[in-house]
Design an enzyme around this catalytic site. Structure first.
Site, short mmCIF file in Angstrom:
data_model
loop_
_atom_site.label_atom_id
_atom_site.label_comp_id
_atom_site.label_asym_id
_atom_site.label_seq_id
_atom_site.Cartn_x
_atom_site.Cartn_y
_atom_site.Cartn_z
N HIS A 292 2.20 3.37 -8.97
CA HIS A 292 1.99 1.94 -9.23
C HIS A 292 3.16 1.39 -10.03
CE1 HIS A 292 -1.91 2.31 -7.51
NE2 HIS A 292 -2.46 2.97 -8.52
N LEU B 97 10.92 -20.43 -4.93
CA LEU B 97 9.91 -19.60 -4.25
C LEU B 97 8.55 -19.70 -4.94
CD1 LEU B 97 9.23 -17.25 -2.20
CD2 LEU B 97 9.83 -15.68 -4.06
N ASP C 134 0.83 -1.21 0.00
CA ASP C 134 0.00 0.00 0.00
C ASP C 134 0.87 1.26 0.00
OD1 ASP C 134 -2.41 1.34 -0.03
OD2 ASP C 134 -2.58 1.41 2.15
#
Ligand code: IPE
Ligand code: IPE
Ligand code: MG
Length: 250
Positions: free
Chosen positions: A39, A133, A22
Protein backbone atom coordinates in the site's frame (compact mmCIF):
# COMPACT_ATOMS: atom_id res chain seq x y z
CA UNK A 1 -34.65 9.69 -29.53
CA UNK A 2 -34.33 12.01 -32.52
CA UNK A 3 -31.92 11.35 -35.38
CA UNK A 4 -29.88 14.40 -34.41
CA UNK A 5 -28.72 12.56 -31.27
CA UNK A 6 -24.99 13.16 -31.03
CA UNK A 7 -22.67 10.82 -29.15
CA UNK A 8 -21.31 12.38 -25.94
CA UNK A 9 -17.58 12.28 -26.62
CA UNK A 10 -15.51 10.87 -29.44
CA UNK A 11 -12.10 12.42 -28.81
CA UNK A 12 -9.02 10.22 -28.78
CA UNK A 13 -7.90 11.49 -25.38
CA UNK A 14 -9.94 10.67 -22.29
CA UNK A 15 -11.21 13.69 -20.37
CA UNK A 16 -11.92 11.63 -17.29
CA UNK A 17 -9.94 8.56 -16.23
CA UNK A 18 -10.95 6.31 -13.33
CA UNK A 19 -8.55 3.75 -11.88
CA UNK A 20 -9.10 0.71 -9.66
CA UNK A 21 -5.67 0.60 -8.04
CA UNK A 22 -5.40 -3.12 -7.34
CA UNK A 23 -2.53 -5.48 -6.56
CA UNK A 24 -0.73 -3.79 -3.64
CA UNK A 25 -1.03 -6.80 -1.33
CA UNK A 26 0.20 -9.31 -3.92
CA UNK A 27 3.09 -7.02 -4.84
CA UNK A 28 4.28 -7.03 -1.22
CA UNK A 29 3.58 -10.73 -0.64
CA UNK A 30 5.64 -11.64 -3.72
CA UNK A 31 8.63 -10.08 -1.93
CA UNK A 32 7.85 -11.77 1.37
CA UNK A 33 6.78 -8.41 2.83
CA UNK A 34 3.65 -7.50 4.80
CA UNK A 35 0.77 -6.21 2.67
CA UNK A 36 1.01 -2.67 4.02
CA UNK A 37 4.40 -2.30 2.29
CA UNK A 38 2.51 -2.68 -0.99
CA UNK A 39 0.00 0.00 0.00
CA UNK A 40 2.86 2.37 0.85
CA UNK A 41 4.63 1.59 -2.43
CA UNK A 42 1.38 2.34 -4.27
CA UNK A 43 1.58 6.02 -3.28
CA UNK A 44 4.43 6.50 -5.77
CA UNK A 45 2.18 5.24 -8.58
CA UNK A 46 -0.49 7.72 -7.51
CA UNK A 47 2.01 10.56 -7.88
CA UNK A 48 3.00 9.21 -11.29
CA UNK A 49 -0.51 9.02 -12.69
CA UNK A 50 -1.33 12.48 -11.35
CA UNK A 51 1.76 13.81 -13.13
CA UNK A 52 0.89 12.04 -16.38
CA UNK A 53 -2.73 13.22 -16.28
CA UNK A 54 -1.58 16.81 -15.76
CA UNK A 55 0.85 16.53 -18.66
CA UNK A 56 -1.85 15.04 -20.87
CA UNK A 57 -4.39 17.72 -19.88
CA UNK A 58 -6.81 15.14 -18.55
CA UNK A 59 -9.63 17.03 -16.78
CA UNK A 60 -10.48 14.53 -14.05
CA UNK A 61 -8.86 11.51 -12.44
CA UNK A 62 -10.79 9.30 -10.01
CA UNK A 63 -8.83 6.79 -7.93
CA UNK A 64 -10.39 3.92 -5.96
CA UNK A 65 -8.48 3.93 -2.68
CA UNK A 66 -10.78 2.10 -0.26
CA UNK A 67 -14.07 0.37 -1.01
CA UNK A 68 -17.08 0.00 1.26
CA UNK A 69 -16.26 -3.74 1.25
CA UNK A 70 -12.64 -3.23 2.32
CA UNK A 71 -13.78 -2.71 5.96
CA UNK A 72 -14.10 -6.50 6.12
CA UNK A 73 -10.34 -7.00 5.78
CA UNK A 74 -8.31 -7.92 8.87
CA UNK A 75 -8.61 -5.08 11.41
CA UNK A 76 -4.85 -4.49 11.38
CA UNK A 77 -4.77 -3.91 7.61
CA UNK A 78 -7.73 -1.50 7.82
CA UNK A 79 -6.02 0.38 10.66
CA UNK A 80 -2.78 0.69 8.70
CA UNK A 81 -4.65 1.85 5.61
CA UNK A 82 -6.39 4.58 7.62
CA UNK A 83 -3.05 5.69 9.04
CA UNK A 84 -1.53 5.77 5.57
CA UNK A 85 -4.45 7.83 4.32
CA UNK A 86 -3.87 10.37 7.12
CA UNK A 87 -0.13 10.59 6.41
CA UNK A 88 -0.50 10.87 2.65
CA UNK A 89 -3.15 13.58 2.92
CA UNK A 90 -0.87 15.65 5.14
CA UNK A 91 2.28 15.02 3.11
CA UNK A 92 0.95 15.48 -0.42
CA UNK A 93 -1.55 18.32 -0.11
CA UNK A 94 0.97 21.16 -0.54
CA UNK A 95 2.38 19.63 -3.70
CA UNK A 96 -1.12 19.14 -5.08
CA UNK A 97 -1.93 22.78 -4.42
CA UNK A 98 1.33 23.92 -6.04
CA UNK A 99 0.44 21.78 -9.04
CA UNK A 100 -3.01 23.41 -9.26
CA UNK A 101 -4.70 20.05 -8.58
CA UNK A 102 -8.08 20.15 -6.87
CA UNK A 103 -8.60 17.27 -4.46
CA UNK A 104 -11.98 15.84 -3.59
CA UNK A 105 -12.76 12.76 -1.53
CA UNK A 106 -15.81 10.87 -2.72
CA UNK A 107 -17.59 8.25 -0.63
CA UNK A 108 -19.27 8.05 2.76
CA UNK A 109 -16.67 9.84 4.86
CA UNK A 110 -18.95 9.85 7.92
CA UNK A 111 -17.62 6.34 8.70
CA UNK A 112 -14.07 7.64 9.28
CA UNK A 113 -12.87 8.81 12.66
CA UNK A 114 -13.20 12.51 13.46
CA UNK A 115 -9.54 13.34 12.90
CA UNK A 116 -9.51 11.82 9.45
CA UNK A 117 -12.78 13.55 8.52
CA UNK A 118 -11.27 16.86 9.62
CA UNK A 119 -8.12 16.24 7.63
CA UNK A 120 -10.19 15.43 4.55
CA UNK A 121 -12.15 18.66 4.91
CA UNK A 122 -8.94 20.67 5.42
CA UNK A 123 -7.28 19.09 2.39
CA UNK A 124 -10.32 19.78 0.21
CA UNK A 125 -10.46 23.36 1.41
CA UNK A 126 -6.74 23.93 0.72
CA UNK A 127 -7.12 23.06 -2.96
CA UNK A 128 -10.66 24.38 -3.45
CA UNK A 129 -9.47 27.26 -5.65
CA UNK A 130 -7.30 25.07 -7.90
CA UNK A 131 -8.66 24.74 -11.40
CA UNK A 132 -6.23 22.31 -13.03
CA UNK A 133 -6.68 18.54 -12.77
CA UNK A 134 -9.65 17.42 -10.66
CA UNK A 135 -8.42 14.55 -8.49
CA UNK A 136 -11.18 12.50 -6.88
CA UNK A 137 -10.13 9.91 -4.34
CA UNK A 138 -12.84 7.34 -3.65
CA UNK A 139 -12.69 6.33 0.00
CA UNK A 140 -15.32 4.20 1.70
CA UNK A 141 -16.91 4.33 -1.70
CA UNK A 142 -19.34 1.86 -3.22
CA UNK A 143 -21.25 2.29 -6.47
CA UNK A 144 -24.43 0.92 -4.86
CA UNK A 145 -24.06 3.32 -1.94
CA UNK A 146 -23.69 6.20 -4.41
CA UNK A 147 -26.90 5.29 -6.24
CA UNK A 148 -28.88 4.62 -3.04
CA UNK A 149 -27.62 7.88 -1.55
CA UNK A 150 -28.73 9.84 -4.61
CA UNK A 151 -32.14 8.14 -4.51
CA UNK A 152 -32.52 9.02 -0.84
CA UNK A 153 -31.76 12.68 -1.50
CA UNK A 154 -34.29 12.79 -4.31
CA UNK A 155 -36.93 11.14 -2.09
CA UNK A 156 -36.37 13.80 0.56
CA UNK A 157 -37.02 16.55 -1.98
CA UNK A 158 -40.14 14.76 -3.21
CA UNK A 159 -41.36 14.46 0.38
CA UNK A 160 -40.76 18.18 0.92
CA UNK A 161 -42.67 18.97 -2.26
CA UNK A 162 -39.60 20.44 -3.95
CA UNK A 163 -39.35 17.77 -6.62
CA UNK A 164 -42.21 16.10 -8.47
CA UNK A 165 -42.28 12.38 -9.22
CA UNK A 166 -42.03 13.24 -12.92
CA UNK A 167 -38.72 14.95 -12.27
CA UNK A 168 -37.23 11.74 -10.87
CA UNK A 169 -35.31 10.76 -13.97
CA UNK A 170 -31.75 10.11 -15.17
CA UNK A 171 -30.82 13.80 -15.35
CA UNK A 172 -31.97 14.53 -11.79
CA UNK A 173 -30.37 11.36 -10.47
CA UNK A 174 -27.10 12.39 -12.11
CA UNK A 175 -27.10 15.66 -10.14
CA UNK A 176 -27.09 13.83 -6.82
CA UNK A 177 -24.41 11.30 -7.63
CA UNK A 178 -20.69 11.62 -6.86
CA UNK A 179 -18.77 13.33 -9.69
CA UNK A 180 -21.95 15.04 -10.93
CA UNK A 181 -20.25 18.22 -12.09
CA UNK A 182 -17.45 16.43 -13.93
CA UNK A 183 -17.09 15.00 -17.42
CA UNK A 184 -18.32 11.44 -17.95
CA UNK A 185 -15.78 8.72 -17.18
CA UNK A 186 -14.21 7.91 -20.56
CA UNK A 187 -11.66 5.32 -19.50
CA UNK A 188 -11.73 2.88 -16.58
CA UNK A 189 -8.41 1.19 -15.84
CA UNK A 190 -8.02 -1.73 -13.44
CA UNK A 191 -4.56 -2.90 -12.51
CA UNK A 192 -3.63 -6.17 -10.82
CA UNK A 193 -5.03 -8.61 -13.37
CA UNK A 194 -8.63 -9.00 -12.18
CA UNK A 195 -11.36 -8.17 -14.68
CA UNK A 196 -14.21 -6.87 -12.56
CA UNK A 197 -15.72 -3.57 -11.37
CA UNK A 198 -15.79 -4.41 -7.61
CA UNK A 199 -18.66 -1.95 -6.93
CA UNK A 200 -16.76 1.07 -8.28
CA UNK A 201 -18.52 3.77 -10.33
CA UNK A 202 -21.50 1.65 -11.43
CA UNK A 203 -23.60 4.49 -12.83
CA UNK A 204 -20.75 6.71 -14.00
CA UNK A 205 -19.01 4.00 -16.03
CA UNK A 206 -22.08 3.17 -18.11
CA UNK A 207 -20.20 4.02 -21.31
CA UNK A 208 -16.59 4.02 -20.17
CA UNK A 209 -13.99 2.09 -22.15
CA UNK A 210 -12.51 -0.63 -19.96
CA UNK A 211 -8.80 -1.40 -19.82
CA UNK A 212 -7.43 -4.22 -17.69
CA UNK A 213 -3.72 -4.37 -16.92
CA UNK A 214 -1.83 -7.25 -15.35
CA UNK A 215 0.63 -4.80 -13.81
CA UNK A 216 0.33 -4.65 -10.02
CA UNK A 217 -0.47 -1.12 -8.81
CA UNK A 218 2.94 -0.34 -7.21
CA UNK A 219 4.58 -1.10 -10.58
CA UNK A 220 2.12 0.99 -12.58
CA UNK A 221 3.94 3.90 -14.25
CA UNK A 222 4.61 5.59 -17.60
CA UNK A 223 4.71 2.51 -19.84
CA UNK A 224 1.52 0.95 -18.51
CA UNK A 225 -0.33 4.26 -18.61
CA UNK A 226 0.87 4.93 -22.16
CA UNK A 227 -0.46 1.51 -23.16
CA UNK A 228 -3.87 2.34 -21.63
CA UNK A 229 -4.02 5.71 -23.43
CA UNK A 230 -2.96 4.16 -26.73
CA UNK A 231 -5.58 1.48 -26.39
CA UNK A 232 -8.24 4.10 -25.64
CA UNK A 233 -7.24 6.11 -28.72
CA UNK A 234 -7.67 3.00 -30.89
CA UNK A 235 -11.22 2.22 -29.76
CA UNK A 236 -14.27 3.22 -31.72
CA UNK A 237 -16.84 4.48 -29.23
CA UNK A 238 -20.30 4.06 -30.66
CA UNK A 239 -22.74 4.95 -27.87
CA UNK A 240 -25.39 2.77 -29.47
CA UNK A 241 -24.89 4.05 -33.01
CA UNK A 242 -23.53 2.02 -35.90
CA UNK A 243 -19.85 2.21 -36.76
CA UNK A 244 -20.76 3.91 -40.03
CA UNK A 245 -22.81 6.61 -38.27
CA UNK A 246 -19.87 7.39 -36.02
CA UNK A 247 -17.31 7.37 -38.83
CA UNK A 248 -19.43 9.50 -41.16
CA UNK A 249 -21.56 11.84 -39.06
CA UNK A 250 -24.16 13.65 -41.16
C1 IPE B 1 -5.70 -2.50 -3.64
O1 IPE B 1 -4.75 -3.51 -3.44
C2 IPE B 1 -5.74 -1.53 -2.48
C3 IPE B 1 -6.93 -1.66 -1.62
C4 IPE B 1 -7.94 -2.41 -1.86
C5 IPE B 1 -6.95 -0.86 -0.41
P1 IPE B 1 -5.11 -4.85 -2.67
O2 IPE B 1 -4.82 -4.64 -1.21
O3 IPE B 1 -6.49 -5.27 -2.97
O4 IPE B 1 -4.06 -5.84 -3.27
P2 IPE B 1 -4.32 -7.37 -3.67
O5 IPE B 1 -5.45 -7.38 -4.65
O6 IPE B 1 -4.66 -8.11 -2.42
O7 IPE B 1 -3.03 -7.78 -4.27
C1 IPE C 1 -11.07 -2.87 -5.25
O1 IPE C 1 -10.08 -3.79 -4.98
C2 IPE C 1 -11.02 -1.74 -4.28
C3 IPE C 1 -9.85 -0.85 -4.38
C4 IPE C 1 -8.91 -0.91 -5.28
C5 IPE C 1 -9.78 0.19 -3.41
P1 IPE C 1 -10.36 -5.10 -4.12
O2 IPE C 1 -9.08 -5.84 -4.03
O3 IPE C 1 -11.01 -4.73 -2.83
O4 IPE C 1 -11.42 -5.86 -5.02
P2 IPE C 1 -11.83 -7.41 -5.04
O5 IPE C 1 -12.12 -7.79 -3.63
O6 IPE C 1 -10.66 -8.17 -5.58
O7 IPE C 1 -13.01 -7.48 -5.95
MG1 MG D 1 -7.26 -6.47 -4.42
Amino acid sequence: MSESFSPPYLGTKPRHIAIIMDGNGRWAEAQGQPRVIGHRAGVKSVREVVRICREQNVEALTLFAFSSENWSRPAREVQLLMRLFMTVLRREIKLLKQSNVRLRIVGDISAFDDKLQQRIRDAERMTAECDGLMLNVAANYGGRWDIANAAQQMCKLVQQGELSIDQVNEQTMHRFLSLASQPEVDLLIRTGGEQRISNFLLWQCAYAELFFSDVLWPDFADTAMAEALECFASRQRRFGLTGDQVANPS
